[in-house]
Each structure stands twice: as structure tokens, then as C-alpha cells.
Design a protein around this motif. Structure first.
Motif, PDB file in Angstrom:
ATOM      1  N   LEU A 337       0.842  -1.197   0.000  1.00  0.00           N
ATOM      2  CA  LEU A 337       0.000   0.000   0.000  1.00  0.00           C
ATOM      3  C   LEU A 337       0.886   1.259   0.000  1.00  0.00           C
ATOM      4  O   LEU A 337       1.925   1.295   0.672  1.00  0.00           O
ATOM      5  CB  LEU A 337      -0.890   0.009   1.230  1.00  0.00           C
ATOM      6  CG  LEU A 337      -2.092  -0.932   1.232  1.00  0.00           C
ATOM      7  CD1 LEU A 337      -2.712  -0.973   2.620  1.00  0.00           C
ATOM      8  CD2 LEU A 337      -3.127  -0.478   0.204  1.00  0.00           C
ATOM      9  N   PRO A 338       0.472   2.340  -0.722  1.00  0.00           N
ATOM     10  CA  PRO A 338       1.239   3.600  -0.651  1.00  0.00           C
ATOM     11  C   PRO A 338       1.141   4.205   0.757  1.00  0.00           C
ATOM     12  O   PRO A 338       0.174   3.979   1.474  1.00  0.00           O
ATOM     13  CB  PRO A 338       0.565   4.499  -1.698  1.00  0.00           C
ATOM     14  CG  PRO A 338      -0.738   3.860  -2.002  1.00  0.00           C
ATOM     15  CD  PRO A 338      -0.660   2.423  -1.633  1.00  0.00           C
ATOM     16  N   ASN A 339       2.157   4.935   1.110  1.00  0.00           N
ATOM     17  CA  ASN A 339       2.194   5.502   2.459  1.00  0.00           C
ATOM     18  C   ASN A 339       1.155   6.608   2.670  1.00  0.00           C
ATOM     19  O   ASN A 339       0.641   6.774   3.779  1.00  0.00           O
ATOM     20  CB  ASN A 339       3.592   6.064   2.748  1.00  0.00           C
ATOM     21  CG  ASN A 339       4.641   4.954   2.804  1.00  0.00           C
ATOM     22  OD1 ASN A 339       4.329   3.840   3.212  1.00  0.00           O
ATOM     23  ND2 ASN A 339       5.855   5.262   2.379  1.00  0.00           N
ATOM     24  N   SER A 340       0.859   7.393   1.642  1.00  0.00           N
ATOM     25  CA  SER A 340      -0.069   8.510   1.834  1.00  0.00           C
ATOM     26  C   SER A 340      -0.759   8.855   0.516  1.00  0.00           C
ATOM     27  O   SER A 340      -0.344   8.410  -0.549  1.00  0.00           O
ATOM     28  CB  SER A 340       0.682   9.748   2.343  1.00  0.00           C
ATOM     29  OG  SER A 340       1.624  10.190   1.366  1.00  0.00           O
ATOM     30  N   GLY A 346      -4.011  14.556   6.281  1.00  0.00           N
ATOM     31  CA  GLY A 346      -4.142  15.206   7.569  1.00  0.00           C
ATOM     32  C   GLY A 346      -5.536  15.184   8.149  1.00  0.00           C
ATOM     33  O   GLY A 346      -5.777  15.791   9.195  1.00  0.00           O
ATOM     34  N   LEU A 347      -6.489  14.501   7.534  1.00  0.00           N
ATOM     35  CA  LEU A 347      -7.868  14.511   7.997  1.00  0.00           C
ATOM     36  C   LEU A 347      -8.096  13.438   9.086  1.00  0.00           C
ATOM     37  O   LEU A 347      -7.333  12.484   9.218  1.00  0.00           O
ATOM     38  CB  LEU A 347      -8.815  14.277   6.826  1.00  0.00           C
ATOM     39  CG  LEU A 347      -8.705  15.305   5.678  1.00  0.00           C
ATOM     40  CD1 LEU A 347      -9.648  14.943   4.543  1.00  0.00           C
ATOM     41  CD2 LEU A 347      -8.999  16.707   6.195  1.00  0.00           C
ATOM     42  N   LYS A 403      -9.481   7.803   1.113  1.00  0.00           N
ATOM     43  CA  LYS A 403      -8.716   9.013   0.838  1.00  0.00           C
ATOM     44  C   LYS A 403      -8.763   9.351  -0.642  1.00  0.00           C
ATOM     45  O   LYS A 403      -8.897  10.530  -1.041  1.00  0.00           O
ATOM     46  CB  LYS A 403      -7.269   8.832   1.283  1.00  0.00           C
ATOM     47  CG  LYS A 403      -7.085   8.817   2.787  1.00  0.00           C
ATOM     48  CD  LYS A 403      -5.615   8.617   3.145  1.00  0.00           C
ATOM     49  CE  LYS A 403      -5.408   8.635   4.661  1.00  0.00           C
ATOM     50  NZ  LYS A 403      -3.990   8.459   5.020  1.00  0.00           N
ATOM     51  N   LYS A 404      -8.648   8.334  -1.522  1.00  0.00           N
ATOM     52  CA  LYS A 404      -8.717   8.574  -2.958  1.00  0.00           C
ATOM     53  C   LYS A 404     -10.089   9.135  -3.342  1.00  0.00           C
ATOM     54  O   LYS A 404     -10.195  10.034  -4.209  1.00  0.00           O
ATOM     55  CB  LYS A 404      -8.454   7.272  -3.719  1.00  0.00           C
ATOM     56  CG  LYS A 404      -7.024   6.783  -3.623  1.00  0.00           C
ATOM     57  CD  LYS A 404      -6.793   5.529  -4.440  1.00  0.00           C
ATOM     58  CE  LYS A 404      -6.938   5.829  -5.920  1.00  0.00           C
ATOM     59  NZ  LYS A 404      -6.605   4.672  -6.765  1.00  0.00           N
ATOM     60  N   GLY A 419     -18.615  15.873   7.930  1.00  0.00           N
ATOM     61  CA  GLY A 419     -18.174  17.007   8.684  1.00  0.00           C
ATOM     62  C   GLY A 419     -17.172  16.664   9.768  1.00  0.00           C
ATOM     63  O   GLY A 419     -16.483  17.537  10.293  1.00  0.00           O
ATOM     64  N   ARG A 420     -17.035  15.379  10.144  1.00  0.00           N
ATOM     65  CA  ARG A 420     -16.099  14.960  11.211  1.00  0.00           C
ATOM     66  C   ARG A 420     -14.651  14.921  10.733  1.00  0.00           C
ATOM     67  O   ARG A 420     -13.736  14.793  11.531  1.00  0.00           O
ATOM     68  CB  ARG A 420     -16.468  13.594  11.751  1.00  0.00           C
ATOM     69  CG  ARG A 420     -17.820  13.624  12.490  1.00  0.00           C
ATOM     70  CD  ARG A 420     -18.243  12.220  12.903  1.00  0.00           C
ATOM     71  NE  ARG A 420     -19.466  12.236  13.673  1.00  0.00           N
ATOM     72  CZ  ARG A 420     -19.582  12.119  14.981  1.00  0.00           C
ATOM     73  NH1 ARG A 420     -18.493  11.978  15.726  1.00  0.00           N
ATOM     74  NH2 ARG A 420     -20.768  12.147  15.580  1.00  0.00           N
ATOM     75  N   LEU A 421     -14.488  14.956   9.429  1.00  0.00           N
ATOM     76  CA  LEU A 421     -13.116  14.934   8.919  1.00  0.00           C
ATOM     77  C   LEU A 421     -12.374  16.196   9.327  1.00  0.00           C
ATOM     78  O   LEU A 421     -11.128  16.185   9.394  1.00  0.00           O
ATOM     79  CB  LEU A 421     -13.128  14.792   7.382  1.00  0.00           C
ATOM     80  CG  LEU A 421     -13.552  13.429   6.851  1.00  0.00           C
ATOM     81  CD1 LEU A 421     -13.753  13.494   5.341  1.00  0.00           C
ATOM     82  CD2 LEU A 421     -12.490  12.394   7.223  1.00  0.00           C
TER      83      LEU A 421
END
Length: 421
Positions: A337-340, A346-347, A403-404, A419-421
């Protein structure tokens, strides 16, 4: 088991009083009998008559000389005949029960039997013994041994006996015949080549059946026969606590087992195998079922028994496969898996996951449409590069694909929790 048994010579035909054997023995008597008389010497013509002028007393010495040898011969023959008569013995010989009286010059029992052509071996009895000296009036007995292949209460053994009948053999061997089963009559003669004899003595056997106890005296050959003699019938699958064909022992207790039974057919599942193969196109930790496995089916026949009212453990008697199981094939991801994901690292993804699924990677909504931490539908999940169902993927992959999705569409896919992100 029994040792080979034979009669002791001392048990039969006691030795008669033995007279003294005359001096010289048989050989001297026979030499005396064969000795011929000596012929008298012939007289000369001159001694045929008395000479003229001679006195009567003048011829007496010549007459005495002629008569003396004849007198000596007569005396000698008389003595030889006495010796011959003294060595002739009248004895009674019994061979296997057949008796006769005979005259013999034999010195001992062995010599007598040899002269009469009577052979004997290690299993035969000679009484008195072969080395015993003979005297007139003696009785000699020969008893031949006979082999008996005896099966006594199920135990087989070869024994020897000098008895001539089955009854005599049983008495010699100490076998109690009262109430016993005999394969031959007690009066049957035993020939020199022997006899096969089966003897089953009377025994006490206790039969337990149907809550009752029966004790019988029997000479049965098998437990089954003894049970039948007690008046008990074995039906169907009924059997006994010992093998029905075994020999019933004295004092034995046999329990009859009443058996009822039936057969039952059951279908049992056959588990399928799972075959896993590495797939470098899938992220590590991701497993995708490429082919669903299916259980097979086995048809099993069991025998169900009840013994004296007590159920027994089912016994498998037959089994056949009705449907073969199908192996399940699973692809296992090996791709890292990619790291980020730029723009989404940052969410607060943990808060979003808790709001959508309670933080459970395998969560599925009530309709079955949405699944996983972030409640993807399957079409969206696969559109983001996922395989299979989102709830089957590891939590790390679910967060990566969330994330994608955020980079593409923002927080709109989660209208209530975005909205919690």
C-alpha cells in the motif's frame, strides 16, 4: 492336558512262585538228549564159548568187561533224560488277552517271547519283565499299547493305552464317563492302530436370560447348544456374552443378549478445501474470493442397536459420496500500500469511520448495500481499484481508498458524517 498313560506291569498277572533252574541249563539238557548210545565191543571167536577143560569161573572177567560199558551208557542216558525233563517248563502265555499253555526250554521271559515270535515296544506291557527267569507254572502276559487321539472337553491330545475297549481306556485315563458324551460306545474295541475319541464330560453352566437365571447340567459341545438345552431361544440378532460357538466350561455363566436393531441413512456434509494463490495486483492484506467453494454431500448408513433395552452407539456400516465438494479459490494480495494520498493525509479518518460504521472494518448496513469502515457500495469500491467487497478488505486498504474518494469528490460521499473529517 494329559501325559501319555500306560498300565504298570505290576498291576496285572502277578509273578508265580519260581522254582530253581536245574544246573547245566537248557544247553546241557539238549546235549544229553542228542548223545547216542555207545555200541558194545565185538567178541573174538575165541571167547565165543567156554574152552574144554576150563572152569566156569574162568570166563567171568570177560563177561564183566563186556557188560560194564553197556551199564555205564544206560546210566548216562538216564541222567541226561532227567536233565532234559528238568529243563522243560510248562508255562501259560497271554498275548493281548488270548491265553495258551506251552512247554519251553527258554531261560527267561524275553527268550520265551523271542522263541514265540512275540514282539513288544516301549508302549507295550510285559509282565513279569523280559529279564525274569522262567520256572514251570509261570504265567506271562503281554499287553499291546494302542494310540488314542483323545479330545476331552475341547482339548485334543494323543495318549497311549493298553486297554482293548473304550471303557477300559477311559478307566485307565481317569476320565469320568458318567453322563458324558462319547463319540464311540464304551464297548467298542480299540484296534492296534488306535482310535479317535471325543469325550465331553457333564458340566454345570448358568444361563442368564430375560431377567431369569437357569443352571443346567450339560455335555453340550457349544454355548449355543447349552442355551438351547436350557429352553431359551435365540431370535434374529440375539447372541451371547461369549462366542456362541465356543466350548462351555464347567461353572461358566452365559448371558443372553436380546438385540433389536434397524438401519438409518443420514446425509452428512463434506467440507470444501480452500486454495490460496498470491496476486501482486492486490494490496497486501487483501483477499478476494475468485471462486466460491461448495460443500459436498455424503450418504452414510448406520446400524442402530438396542441390547437388552439399552441403546448402543451407532455403528457406520456403509458410506457413499453423493456430491463432491468444490474447492474455494482465494487470491491473496501482495502489493504494498502507498504511504499517503496527497491532499487527504491530515484529515480525521478515525472519526469518520467511527461515525459511519462504529469503527468496524467488516460492518454491513441493514440493506446489504454498503459495507466496511466507510460504508462503500461495491460499485464505488471497485471503481477506486478495489476487488471484491469493501468489508472483506483490510482496514488499511479501506482507508487508502476512502482518501482517494475524498480527493475526487470531497466529503460529499458521507453527507451525514463528512463534517467529522
Amino acid at each position: 492336558m494329559w501325559p501319555e498313560q500306560e498300565l504298570d506291569a505290576g498291576d496285572y498277572f502277578p509273578r508265580q512262585a519260581t522254582g530253581a533252574v536245574p544246573d547245566g541249563g537248557r544247553a546241557e539238557a539238549r546235549r544229553a538228549a542228542r548223545r547216542k548210545k555207545t555200541k558194545p565191543r565185538s567178541s573174538s571167536p575165541r571167547s565165543g564159548g567156554r574152552s574144554k577143560g576150563s572152569s566156569p569161573s574162568a570166563g567171568r572177567p570177560d563177561t564183566f568187561r563186556r557188560l560194564l560199558p553197556q551199564a555205564l551208557v544206560v546210566a548216562f542216558l538216564a541222567g541226561g533224560t532227567s536233565a532234559f525233563v528238568a529243563n522243560d517248563k510248562a508255562v501259560r502265555l497271554s498275548v493281548d488277552g488270548e491265553s495258551r499253555t506251552l512247554h519251553t526250554f527258554a531261560d527267561d521271559v524275553g527268550e520265551l517271547l523271542e522263541d514265540e515270535g512275540v514282539d513288544f515296544g516301549t508302549h507295550d506291557i510285559v509282565a513279569p519283565t523280559a529279564s525274569t527267569a522262567l520256572a514251570s507254572g509261570d504265567e506271562i502276559a503281554v499287553r499291546y499299547g494302542r494310540p488314542v487321539k483323545l479330545t476331552l472337553d475341547g482339548q485334543r491330545r494323543e495318549v497311549w493305552t493298553t486297554a482293548r475297549t473304550v471303557d477300559g481306556a477311559l478307566r485307565q485315563l481317569g476320565v469320568r464317563a458318567e453322563g458324558a458324551y462319547l463319540s464311540a460306545s464304551r464297548s467298542k474295541r480299540i484296534e492296534r492302530d488306535g482310535l479317535d475319541l471325543d469325550v465331553r464330560t457333564e458340566r454345570t453352566v448358568t444361563i442368564m436370560a430375560d431377567g431369569r437365571e437357569r443352571t443346567i447340567r450339560t455335555n453340550a459341545a457349544t454355548v449355543r447348544e447349552a442355551v438351547a438345552e436350557s429352553g431359551i431361544t435365540l431370535n434374529g440378532q440375539d447372541t451371547t456374552s461369549v462366542a456362541p460357538g465356543s466350548f462351555p466350561r464347567d461353572g461358566q455363566t452365559v448371558t443372553v443378549m436380546r438385540i433389536s436393531g434397524r438401519k438409518e441413512v443420514r446425509e452428512e456434509p463434506i467440507p470444501f478445501d480452500v486454495q490460496r494463490t498470491d496476486d501482486p495486483s492486490l494490496f497486501a492484506g487483501t483477499e478476494v474470493v475468485e471462486r466460491q467453494g461448495h460443500q459436498g454431500t455424503r450418504r452414510v448408513t448406520y446400524a442402530l442397536r438396542t441390547v437388552n433395552g439399552v441403546k448402543q452407539k451407532p455403528r457406520r456400516v456403509r458410506s457413499e459420496v453423493v456430491r463432491e465438494p468444490q474447492t474455494q479459490i482465494v487470491k491473496v494480495g501482495t502489493k504494498q500500500l502507498p504511504n499517503s494520498v496527497s491532499g487527504a493525509d491530515g484529515l480525521n479518518w478515525g472519526s469518520l469511520a467511527h461515525c459511519e460504521s462504529g469503527g468496524r472494518p467488516n460492518a454491513v448496513d441493514a440493506s446489504g448495500t454498503y459495507g466496511g469502515l466507510y460504508q462503500f457500495d461495491t460499485r464505488t469500491w471497485q471503481g477506486l481499484g478495489g476487488s471484491g467487497r469493501p468489508q472483506d478488505a483490510p482496514a488499511e486498504e479501506q482507508t487508502f481508498r476512502a482518501k482517494k474518494l475524498y480527493v475526487q469528490r470531497g466529503a460529499s460521499p458521507w453527507p451525514h458524517c463528512g463534517g467529522r473529517l
